[in-house]
Design an enzyme around this catalytic site. Structure first.
Site, PDB file in Angstrom:
ATOM      1  N   ASN A   9      24.803 -22.750  15.104  1.00  0.00           N
ATOM      2  CA  ASN A   9      26.045 -22.570  14.345  1.00  0.00           C
ATOM      3  C   ASN A   9      25.877 -23.183  12.965  1.00  0.00           C
ATOM      4  O   ASN A   9      25.650 -24.395  12.851  1.00  0.00           O
ATOM      5  CB  ASN A   9      27.222 -23.249  15.051  1.00  0.00           C
ATOM      6  CG  ASN A   9      27.477 -22.638  16.412  1.00  0.00           C
ATOM      7  OD1 ASN A   9      27.154 -21.469  16.650  1.00  0.00           O
ATOM      8  ND2 ASN A   9      28.009 -23.421  17.315  1.00  0.00           N
TER       9      ASN A   9
ATOM     10  N   GLU B 283      16.357 -41.545  26.924  1.00  0.00           N
ATOM     11  CA  GLU B 283      17.701 -41.064  27.263  1.00  0.00           C
ATOM     12  C   GLU B 283      17.991 -39.776  26.490  1.00  0.00           C
ATOM     13  O   GLU B 283      17.691 -39.688  25.304  1.00  0.00           O
ATOM     14  CB  GLU B 283      18.718 -42.155  26.876  1.00  0.00           C
ATOM     15  CG  GLU B 283      20.152 -41.784  27.108  1.00  0.00           C
ATOM     16  CD  GLU B 283      20.436 -41.469  28.563  1.00  0.00           C
ATOM     17  OE1 GLU B 283      20.176 -42.322  29.421  1.00  0.00           O
ATOM     18  OE2 GLU B 283      20.897 -40.343  28.836  1.00  0.00           O
TER      19      GLU B 283
ATOM     20  N   LYS C 226      18.516 -40.336  12.289  1.00  0.00           N
ATOM     21  CA  LYS C 226      17.548 -41.444  12.299  1.00  0.00           C
ATOM     22  C   LYS C 226      16.258 -41.062  13.034  1.00  0.00           C
ATOM     23  O   LYS C 226      15.169 -41.469  12.640  1.00  0.00           O
ATOM     24  CB  LYS C 226      18.173 -42.715  12.878  1.00  0.00           C
ATOM     25  CG  LYS C 226      18.189 -42.801  14.387  1.00  0.00           C
ATOM     26  CD  LYS C 226      18.524 -44.209  14.891  1.00  0.00           C
ATOM     27  CE  LYS C 226      18.777 -44.227  16.391  1.00  0.00           C
ATOM     28  NZ  LYS C 226      17.635 -44.057  17.256  1.00  0.00           N
TER      29      LYS C 226
ATOM     30  N   CYS D  94      21.857 -40.248  16.415  1.00  0.00           N
ATOM     31  CA  CYS D  94      20.475 -39.965  16.833  1.00  0.00           C
ATOM     32  C   CYS D  94      19.702 -39.038  15.897  1.00  0.00           C
ATOM     33  O   CYS D  94      18.671 -39.435  15.352  1.00  0.00           O
ATOM     34  CB  CYS D  94      20.465 -39.395  18.235  1.00  0.00           C
ATOM     35  SG  CYS D  94      20.964 -40.603  19.463  1.00  0.00           S
TER      36      CYS D  94
HETATM   37  N1  NAD Z   1      24.164 -42.650  21.549  1.00  0.00           N
HETATM   38  C1  NAD Z   1      23.483 -41.628  21.995  1.00  0.00           C
HETATM   39  O1  NAD Z   1      24.000 -40.516  22.111  1.00  0.00           O
HETATM   40  C2  NAD Z   1      22.035 -41.777  22.390  1.00  0.00           C
HETATM   41  C3  NAD Z   1      21.406 -40.735  23.101  1.00  0.00           C
HETATM   42  C4  NAD Z   1      20.087 -40.882  23.452  1.00  0.00           C
HETATM   43  C5  NAD Z   1      19.384 -42.018  23.092  1.00  0.00           C
HETATM   44  N2  NAD Z   1      20.003 -43.000  22.380  1.00  0.00           N
HETATM   45  C6  NAD Z   1      19.238 -44.201  22.047  1.00  0.00           C
HETATM   46  O2  NAD Z   1      19.671 -45.251  22.913  1.00  0.00           O
HETATM   47  C7  NAD Z   1      19.655 -46.503  22.224  1.00  0.00           C
HETATM   48  C8  NAD Z   1      21.034 -47.134  22.263  1.00  0.00           C
HETATM   49  O3  NAD Z   1      21.930 -46.298  21.556  1.00  0.00           O
HETATM   50  P1  NAD Z   1      23.493 -46.532  21.597  1.00  0.00           P
HETATM   51  O4  NAD Z   1      24.109 -45.387  20.889  1.00  0.00           O
HETATM   52  O5  NAD Z   1      23.902 -46.843  22.998  1.00  0.00           O
HETATM   53  O6  NAD Z   1      23.609 -47.862  20.707  1.00  0.00           O
HETATM   54  P2  NAD Z   1      24.892 -48.771  20.481  1.00  0.00           P
HETATM   55  O7  NAD Z   1      24.750 -49.313  19.141  1.00  0.00           O
HETATM   56  O8  NAD Z   1      26.108 -48.032  20.875  1.00  0.00           O
HETATM   57  O9  NAD Z   1      24.717 -49.942  21.559  1.00  0.00           O
HETATM   58  C9  NAD Z   1      23.747 -50.945  21.493  1.00  0.00           C
HETATM   59  C10 NAD Z   1      24.296 -52.165  22.194  1.00  0.00           C
HETATM   60  O10 NAD Z   1      23.246 -53.147  22.299  1.00  0.00           O
HETATM   61  C11 NAD Z   1      23.817 -54.420  22.074  1.00  0.00           C
HETATM   62  N3  NAD Z   1      22.725 -55.340  21.733  1.00  0.00           N
HETATM   63  C12 NAD Z   1      22.007 -55.446  20.589  1.00  0.00           C
HETATM   64  N4  NAD Z   1      21.070 -56.397  20.708  1.00  0.00           N
HETATM   65  C13 NAD Z   1      21.188 -56.909  21.950  1.00  0.00           C
HETATM   66  C14 NAD Z   1      20.495 -57.914  22.682  1.00  0.00           C
HETATM   67  N5  NAD Z   1      19.473 -58.585  22.157  1.00  0.00           N
HETATM   68  N6  NAD Z   1      20.888 -58.164  23.949  1.00  0.00           N
HETATM   69  C15 NAD Z   1      21.921 -57.503  24.502  1.00  0.00           C
HETATM   70  N7  NAD Z   1      22.611 -56.546  23.875  1.00  0.00           N
HETATM   71  C16 NAD Z   1      22.252 -56.243  22.614  1.00  0.00           C
HETATM   72  C17 NAD Z   1      24.840 -54.183  20.982  1.00  0.00           C
HETATM   73  O11 NAD Z   1      25.793 -55.233  20.921  1.00  0.00           O
HETATM   74  C18 NAD Z   1      25.441 -52.846  21.424  1.00  0.00           C
HETATM   75  O12 NAD Z   1      26.536 -53.033  22.288  1.00  0.00           O
HETATM   76  C19 NAD Z   1      19.126 -46.192  20.822  1.00  0.00           C
HETATM   77  O13 NAD Z   1      17.747 -46.363  20.824  1.00  0.00           O
HETATM   78  C20 NAD Z   1      19.473 -44.734  20.643  1.00  0.00           C
HETATM   79  O14 NAD Z   1      18.628 -44.094  19.710  1.00  0.00           O
HETATM   80  C21 NAD Z   1      21.319 -42.905  22.036  1.00  0.00           C
END
Ligand code: NAD
Length: 440
Positions: free
Chosen positions: A249, A144, A261, A258
């Site tokens: 900037n 993503e 980590k 992101c």
């Molecule tokens: N936030 C961003 O901007 C972004 C962008 C690109 C990629 N990512 C990647 O996407 C992934 C998710 O990031 P995010 O920011 O959405 O995380 P987040 O912490 O906002 O959401 C994760 C969700 O997963 C749920 N969860 C955890 N274990 C679970 C399980 N066993 N079954 C069902 N649900 C479960 C949690 O309750 C939570 O709601 C990560 O790997 C992150 O690095 C995030």
């Protein structure tokens, strides 16, 4: 086609709502019961522009949320979007991925396609494939790239779709192209590759952007010493289209859920494979020092900040989000509070203000924070009677505030702009003493 999305955080919720808007039957699954309840009532547990409106339109129609993995039984495609946080050493902790896969396994009864959207270290998709040997399931890597703050817009118009497949997989390409048909029609580039390349593209992209930021931040320290102006340097560099103007900037460093980590995880992946990561290690260390360096500038100015009151404008890690994870603003608040300062915090996004209240209320290891940290719902109340205004968000809305009024409200007319976002000449005209990052 029926689709399940596991994990309804920033990535999963956008994916679930976005795919529902394409007409698919979507079930979002999360272990967080309260989140599921809110979502089924059409209430968005996180802030992202336009998301709640679209959620309300589809929930109860072709979109539902549940805590039950049983609901995945009749899904053809399952998107895995759970968090992949870092552990204490900086490695990616895959516990949520593994526990979700274990729960899913119980309900694999027919052929399925499991799409990994979470950011996972190189080798993880292949490892999952091995763990699921014997099941009629294909694993697809689909990292993503959404940008919080404009995530829904990005979902509907992505810059690229990256898909990594197992070499022996002949069915997944067609399935994913069906799901992402809208993107194909818009001529959005599709990169079809193997697992490892797909996984590396994600880390390489984030590490490169982080490196651009650390590069300009390192230069900003030299600019500070030499009367060079980093804003003019960055602007002029950016006119060269080989360089590009974005992510140049200077400021108090990158944050968010992101970059920090993922950069650390990439360093660990280099080390695990016996390769020395020189550039990325420097990117990380420049970033970790930048906030301390900026804090040092504030301290140098005041001498003693014990008992001084500061307005912090910007709590989330960037504009238009409520996400406080690794926010530079919060890090600076921590440094200031530790030295006895009193903080009045403000963010344009209401949910970011609420999240900030929750952090400090619930953090038992920092009990003193509760009494010296206030969140206000109005920018003008925030800047009233303060000894200094500190900008920690790169939000151009700040330039449209009434700085003449702010000048009258603040006790000391001092601005530390940690994002170089204000028009320096303008606020100086009002009489403010202005300090940016690497400005002449
Ligand atoms: N936030 C961003 O901007 C972004 C962008 C690109 C990629 N990512 C990647 O996407 C992934 C998710 O990031 P995010 O920011 O959405 O995380 P987040 O912490 O906002 O959401 C994760 C969700 O997963 C749920 N969860 C955890 N274990 C679970 C399980 N066993 N079954 C069902 N649900 C479960 C949690 O309750 C939570 O709601 C990560 O790997 C992150 O690095 C995030």
């Amino acid at each position: 086609m029926k689709i399940s999305v596991i994990g309804t955080g920033y990535v999963g919720l956008i994916q679930a709502v976005g795919l529902a808007s394409f007409g698919f039957d979507v079930t979002g699954i999360d272990i967080d019961e309260s989140k599921v309840k809110m979502l089924n009532n059409g209430v968005c547990p996180l802030y992202e522009d336009g998301l709640e409106k679209l959620l309300k339109k589809h929930v109860g129609n072709n979109l539902k949320f549940t805590t039950s993995y049983e609901e995945t039984i009749d899904s053809d495609v399952i998107f895995l979007c759970v968090g992949t946080p870092q552990d204490k050493e900086g490695n990616t902790d895959l516990k949520y991925i593994f526990s979700a896969v274990e729960m899913l396994k119980k309900h694999f009864q027919s052929q399925k396609w499991l799409v990994i959207k979470s950011t996972v270290p190189i080798g993880t998709n292949r490892l999952l494939k091995e763990r699921l040997t014997g099941y009629d399931i294909e694993i697809i890597s689909n990292p993503e790239f959404l940008k919080e703050g404009v995530a829904l817009k990005e979902f509907l118009n992505p810059e690229r779709i990256v898909l990594g497949f197992d070499e022996n997989d002949s069915s997944s390409k067609e399935i994913l192209e069906k799901i992402y048909k809208n993107f194909k029609e818009k001529n959005i580039p599709f990169i079809l590759t193997n697992y490892e390349t797909s996984e590396m593209i994600k880390y390489a992209s984030n590490a490169f952007l982080a490196t651009k930021i650390s590069f300009i931040n390192e230069l900003s320290k030299l600019a500070d010493k030499t009367n060079a102006d980093i804003k003019t340097v960055a602007y002029s560099m950016g006119l060269d289209d080989r360089i590009g103007k974005k992510f140049l900037n200077a400021g108090i460093g990158y944050g968010g859920s992101c970059f920090p980590k993922d950069v650390k995880s990439l360093i660990k992946q280099f080390e695990y494979n016996g390769v020395v990561p020189k550039i990325i290690t420097a990117t990380n260390s420049v970033n970790e020092n930048q906030i301390k360096w900026f804090f040092g500038k504030i301290k140098n100015y005041y001498g003693n900040i014990n008992g001084k009151t500061f307005a912090i404008l910007g709590l989330a890690f960037k504009p238009d989000t409520d996400d406080l994870r690794e926010s530079a603003g919060i890090k600076l608040i921590d440094l200031l509070l530790c030295e006895g300062a009193i903080i009045k915090g403000y963010d344009y996004i209401k949910q970011a203000r609420e999240n900030a209240c929750n952090i400090y209320k619930s953090n038992a290891s920092k009990p003193f924070h509760g009494s010296n940290f206030y969140v206000l719902d109005n920018l003008y109340d925030t800047v009233s009677n303060v000894d200094g205004i500190i900008i920690t968000v790169e939000d151009n809305k700040l330039n449209y505030e009434d700085w003449s009024n702010i000048f009258n409200l603040a006790s000391e007319k001092i601005i530390f702009d940690g994002k170089n976002i204000l028009h320096k000449e303008k606020v100086e005209k009002f009489g403010f003493e202005y300090f940016g990052v690497g400005l002449k």
